[in-house]
Design a protein around this motif. Structure first.
Motif, PDB file in Angstrom:
ATOM      1  N   MET A  12     -53.657  -6.889  49.134  1.00 15.57           N
ATOM      2  CA  MET A  12     -53.659  -8.325  49.424  1.00 15.57           C
ATOM      3  C   MET A  12     -54.882  -8.976  48.792  1.00 15.57           C
ATOM      4  O   MET A  12     -56.004  -8.513  48.991  1.00 15.57           O
ATOM      5  N   ARG A  13     -54.662 -10.041  48.054  1.00 14.99           N
ATOM      6  CA  ARG A  13     -55.742 -10.741  47.387  1.00 14.99           C
ATOM      7  C   ARG A  13     -55.819 -12.163  47.932  1.00 14.99           C
ATOM      8  O   ARG A  13     -55.077 -13.059  47.504  1.00 14.99           O
ATOM      9  N   VAL A  14     -56.672 -12.348  48.913  1.00 13.42           N
ATOM     10  CA  VAL A  14     -56.809 -13.654  49.564  1.00 13.42           C
ATOM     11  C   VAL A  14     -57.695 -14.562  48.728  1.00 13.42           C
ATOM     12  O   VAL A  14     -58.802 -14.178  48.327  1.00 13.42           O
ATOM     13  N   ILE A  15     -57.215 -15.768  48.462  1.00  7.81           N
ATOM     14  CA  ILE A  15     -57.970 -16.755  47.697  1.00  7.81           C
ATOM     15  C   ILE A  15     -58.811 -17.578  48.667  1.00  7.81           C
ATOM     16  O   ILE A  15     -58.261 -18.284  49.516  1.00  7.81           O
ATOM     17  N   PRO A  16     -60.130 -17.527  48.578  1.00  7.58           N
ATOM     18  CA  PRO A  16     -60.965 -18.340  49.481  1.00  7.58           C
ATOM     19  C   PRO A  16     -60.826 -19.818  49.134  1.00  7.58           C
ATOM     20  O   PRO A  16     -60.388 -20.173  48.030  1.00  7.58           O
ATOM     21  N   GLN A  17     -61.210 -20.657  50.065  1.00  8.88           N
ATOM     22  CA  GLN A  17     -61.061 -22.097  49.837  1.00  8.88           C
ATOM     23  C   GLN A  17     -61.744 -22.546  48.549  1.00  8.88           C
ATOM     24  O   GLN A  17     -61.186 -23.351  47.788  1.00  8.88           O
ATOM     25  N   GLU A  18     -62.925 -22.005  48.273  1.00 10.56           N
ATOM     26  CA  GLU A  18     -63.650 -22.438  47.077  1.00 10.56           C
ATOM     27  C   GLU A  18     -63.001 -21.943  45.789  1.00 10.56           C
ATOM     28  O   GLU A  18     -63.342 -22.408  44.692  1.00 10.56           O
ATOM     29  N   GLY A  19     -62.034 -21.043  45.889  1.00 20.04           N
ATOM     30  CA  GLY A  19     -61.365 -20.532  44.704  1.00 20.04           C
ATOM     31  C   GLY A  19     -59.975 -21.105  44.488  1.00 20.04           C
ATOM     32  O   GLY A  19     -59.296 -20.753  43.507  1.00 20.04           O
ATOM     33  N   LEU A  20     -59.534 -21.988  45.384  1.00 20.55           N
ATOM     34  CA  LEU A  20     -58.172 -22.511  45.306  1.00 20.55           C
ATOM     35  C   LEU A  20     -57.909 -23.314  44.038  1.00 20.55           C
ATOM     36  O   LEU A  20     -56.857 -23.184  43.409  1.00 20.55           O
ATOM     37  N   LEU A  21     -58.849 -24.179  43.644  1.00 21.46           N
ATOM     38  CA  LEU A  21     -58.626 -25.014  42.470  1.00 21.46           C
ATOM     39  C   LEU A  21     -58.422 -24.166  41.222  1.00 21.46           C
ATOM     40  O   LEU A  21     -57.486 -24.396  40.444  1.00 21.46           O
ATOM     41  N   ASP A  22     -59.260 -23.183  41.012  1.00 17.98           N
ATOM     42  CA  ASP A  22     -59.105 -22.308  39.854  1.00 17.98           C
ATOM     43  C   ASP A  22     -57.790 -21.531  39.926  1.00 17.98           C
ATOM     44  O   ASP A  22     -57.144 -21.291  38.893  1.00 17.98           O
ATOM     45  N   TYR A  23     -57.398 -21.157  41.120  1.00 22.23           N
ATOM     46  CA  TYR A  23     -56.131 -20.434  41.303  1.00 22.23           C
ATOM     47  C   TYR A  23     -54.953 -21.311  40.872  1.00 22.23           C
ATOM     48  O   TYR A  23     -54.082 -20.874  40.102  1.00 22.23           O
ATOM     49  N   TYR A  24     -54.904 -22.541  41.356  1.00 22.07           N
ATOM     50  CA  TYR A  24     -53.786 -23.434  41.022  1.00 22.07           C
ATOM     51  C   TYR A  24     -53.835 -23.892  39.565  1.00 22.07           C
ATOM     52  O   TYR A  24     -52.795 -24.208  38.974  1.00 22.07           O
TER      53      TYR A  24
END
Length: 304
Positions: free
Chosen positions: A236-248
């Motif tokens: 499982m690779r959880v995206i932290p809140q601070e990483g959401l923009l880069d993820y999307y």
């Protein structure tokens, strides 16, 4: 003999509502499904005696509706760089104009979302605020029902390719990993909206608004279910809140990525839906019956 219009009919929740209505086996119910592209009509619906597919576009200001007693609407997602609120407002204004021209609609059921009461801080969900705001201005003679749904269980379908790889894994944008968040199955949405369309009970209010939720699940819960269904360990690779923009940003344009990031953050700790300073009036919450395990098993079965 109630006649129901579904617009747009190609959305998953629209199809679930159509199937829920047809499952009642009441031959007096007639359904019109409006599609921008008629090639998207499922084969089984084309031959169903109670269903008629019609071409129509909610983006068209000259949209016309067939004579109907009841109407179901959901705001379709937009993945363009258009302003989310203004785009949904234009679409719903077109629908409002068509409803007024038809002069036969007695009730409209809108599939909305939790957080639709907020005009900012919710990203993509602002489309539902626009829809609710616009539909609320229809005459009081038209009953309005807003079904505010939570996170779809079927959203996990995007992770199927990763889960079915040699080394199964999935990304989760729900953080921290032990943060529980309510889920709802699309089939429960369809069933609930069908019930509201056909209900003859006196309205509690106009608009009548309630939330629709199932059980709450954390990322850890989802991981456990996937591992049980696949019979193997899943990373499982959880995206932290601070990483959401880069993820999307990996899949969307900058504008859309920012809207989805704000939407995602809105229901996490510290977000406007988490704090919820303006709860749904009346606080009514209805519960879906479907469990996440059942939905995930169905998704995996369709891909394995």
């Amino acid at each position: 003999m109630p006649t129901i219009t579904i617009i747009p009919a190609s959305c998953k929740t629209s199809l679930a509502t159509i199937r829920a209505l047809l499952s009642l086996s009441d031959p007096s119910v007639k359904i019109h499904g409006i599609y921008r592209d008629l090639s998207k009509v499922p084969e089984d619906l084309l031959s169903h005696p109670q269903f008629t597919a019609l071409q129509g576009d909610i983006d068209d200001p000259s949209l016309e509706l067939p004579p109907s007693d009841l109407l179901f609407h959901t705001t379709p997602n937009t993945y363009t760089d258009a302003d989310v609120f203004e785009h949904a407002k234009r679409q719903t204004e077109n629908l409002k104009t068509a409803i007024l021209k038809s002069s036969t609609i007695k009730k409209i059921v809108l599939m909305s979302t939790m957080g639709a009461q907020y005009s900012s801080g919710t990203g993509e969900l602002k489309a539902n605020h626009a829809a609710e705001t616009t539909i609320s201005t229809l005459p009081a003679s038209i009953q309005k029902v807003f079904v505010r749904c939570c996170w779809f269980m079927e959203n996990w379908a995007s992770e199927l390719p990763n889960l079915l790889s040699d080394k199964p894994f999935f990304y989760s944008t729900i953080s921290p990993a032990d943060f529980p968040f309510p889920h709802i199955a699309v089939r429960d949405i369809g069933k609930t909206c069908a019930q509201e369309l056909l209900s003859t009970a006196p309205p509690k209010s106009n608009p009548y608004i309630f939330e629709l939720q199932g059980q709450s699940y954390s990322s850890n819960d989802v991981k456990k279910i996937f591992e049980e269904l696949l019979g193997k360990e899943v990373d499982m690779r959880v995206i932290p809140q601070e990483g959401l923009l880069d993820y999307y940003r990996q899949v969307f344009s900058e504008h859309v990525a920012r809207e989805y990031t704000e939407m995602n953050q809105s229901f996490l700790e510290g977000g406007i839906l988490f704090l919820n300073p303006e709860p749904t009036p009346g606080g009514e919450i209805r519960r879906g019956e479907t469990e996440l395990r059942e939905v995930l098993a169905g998704l995996l079965k369709g891909r394995v």
